[in-house]
Design a protein around this motif. Structure first.
Motif, PDB file in Angstrom:
ATOM      1  N   LYS A 178       0.848  -1.192   0.000  1.00  0.00           N
ATOM      2  CA  LYS A 178       0.000   0.000   0.000  1.00  0.00           C
ATOM      3  C   LYS A 178       0.887   1.247   0.000  1.00  0.00           C
ATOM      4  O   LYS A 178       1.933   1.263   0.639  1.00  0.00           O
ATOM      5  CB  LYS A 178      -0.898   0.024   1.243  1.00  0.00           C
TER       6      LYS A 178
ATOM      7  N   GLU B  89      -6.400  -0.007  16.164  1.00  0.00           N
ATOM      8  CA  GLU B  89      -6.512   1.060  15.173  1.00  0.00           C
ATOM      9  C   GLU B  89      -5.174   1.350  14.540  1.00  0.00           C
ATOM     10  O   GLU B  89      -4.150   1.296  15.214  1.00  0.00           O
ATOM     11  CB  GLU B  89      -6.946   2.344  15.890  1.00  0.00           C
TER      12      GLU B  89
ATOM     13  N   GLN C   5      -3.622   4.464  12.139  1.00  0.00           N
ATOM     14  CA  GLN C   5      -3.872   5.724  11.452  1.00  0.00           C
ATOM     15  C   GLN C   5      -2.836   5.884  10.350  1.00  0.00           C
ATOM     16  O   GLN C   5      -1.641   5.794  10.626  1.00  0.00           O
ATOM     17  CB  GLN C   5      -3.762   6.872  12.455  1.00  0.00           C
TER      18      GLN C   5
ATOM     19  N   LYS D  21      -6.275   8.991   7.560  1.00  0.00           N
ATOM     20  CA  LYS D  21      -7.497   8.273   7.900  1.00  0.00           C
ATOM     21  C   LYS D  21      -7.191   7.163   8.905  1.00  0.00           C
ATOM     22  O   LYS D  21      -6.059   6.709   9.024  1.00  0.00           O
ATOM     23  CB  LYS D  21      -8.173   7.720   6.652  1.00  0.00           C
ATOM     24  N   THR D  22      -8.239   6.773   9.609  1.00  0.00           N
ATOM     25  CA  THR D  22      -8.081   5.748  10.616  1.00  0.00           C
ATOM     26  C   THR D  22      -8.687   4.451  10.141  1.00  0.00           C
ATOM     27  O   THR D  22      -9.806   4.418   9.646  1.00  0.00           O
ATOM     28  CB  THR D  22      -8.764   6.191  11.924  1.00  0.00           C
ATOM     29  N   VAL D  23      -7.915   3.400  10.268  1.00  0.00           N
ATOM     30  CA  VAL D  23      -8.382   2.082   9.880  1.00  0.00           C
ATOM     31  C   VAL D  23      -8.571   1.278  11.154  1.00  0.00           C
ATOM     32  O   VAL D  23      -7.638   1.115  11.931  1.00  0.00           O
ATOM     33  CB  VAL D  23      -7.328   1.377   8.987  1.00  0.00           C
ATOM     34  N   SER D  24      -9.787   0.833  11.379  1.00  0.00           N
ATOM     35  CA  SER D  24     -10.013   0.025  12.573  1.00  0.00           C
ATOM     36  C   SER D  24      -9.834  -1.441  12.238  1.00  0.00           C
ATOM     37  O   SER D  24     -10.303  -1.912  11.219  1.00  0.00           O
ATOM     38  CB  SER D  24     -11.424   0.243  13.111  1.00  0.00           C
ATOM     39  N   GLN D  25      -9.148  -2.096  13.095  1.00  0.00           N
ATOM     40  CA  GLN D  25      -8.968  -3.539  12.935  1.00  0.00           C
ATOM     41  C   GLN D  25     -10.073  -4.242  13.699  1.00  0.00           C
ATOM     42  O   GLN D  25     -10.511  -3.762  14.730  1.00  0.00           O
ATOM     43  CB  GLN D  25      -7.605  -3.948  13.494  1.00  0.00           C
TER      44      GLN D  25
END
Ligand SMILES: [Zn+2]
Length: 148
Positions: A21, A133, A135, A143-147
């Motif tokens: 990514k 989380e 970020q 942006k925040t990516v929640s696991q």
């Protein structure tokens, strides 16, 4: 040292996740069982040392302690510290702020009883450390990516 292997595991997990990514990791939120005897300062120090030259180069580590969970061996029900708050409060009023569980939640089963059946046959359920989380900055947007 325990903290260093935890930092290593967190960093490896995030690097694997971020693989391919086009992102920069800004922050990692780690959920830690409150009864795990981790020194957060050492953990952060280890994280900062080991993150260098990776996608985590600019990342900050945030540690959140999770409430312990208990299970009654008598009736099989599970409950959180919150559900026995009244009992904990009475232990607190007996011992003061330095009540034993504050330092060792593992001792809690000796002080509380099951809120459902009243049994003292309670075990502390072990919880895993989780990355709650991440970020990231992607194309200039944070942006925040929640696991899960
Ligand atoms: Zn019970």
């Amino acid at each position: 040292m325990h903290e260093w292997s935890v930092a290593d595991a967190v960093i490896r997990t995030v690097i694997d996740w971020a693989d391919g990514k086009k992102i920069k990791v800004k922050k990692v939120v780690l959920g830690v069982p409150s009864f795990s005897f981790l020194d957060v300062e050492i953990l952060k120090e280890a994280f900062d040392m080991m993150k260098k030259d990776s996608v985590l180069d600019e990342a900050e580590l945030e540690v959140k302690f999770k409430d312990p969970k208990f299970k009654c061996k008598n009736c099989g029900k599970e409950f959180s510290l919150n559900e026995v708050k009244d009992q904990i409060d009475s232990v607190k009023s007996e011992f003061g702020e330095e009540y034993p569980m504050h330092f060792m939640p593992a001792l809690a089963p000796s002080f509380i009883k099951c809120p459902y059946c009243g049994s003292h046959d309670i075990i502390l359920e072990s919880q895993d450390m989780t990355i709650d989380e991440i970020q990231v900055e992607e194309n200039g947007t944070v942006k925040t990516v929640s696991q899960g």
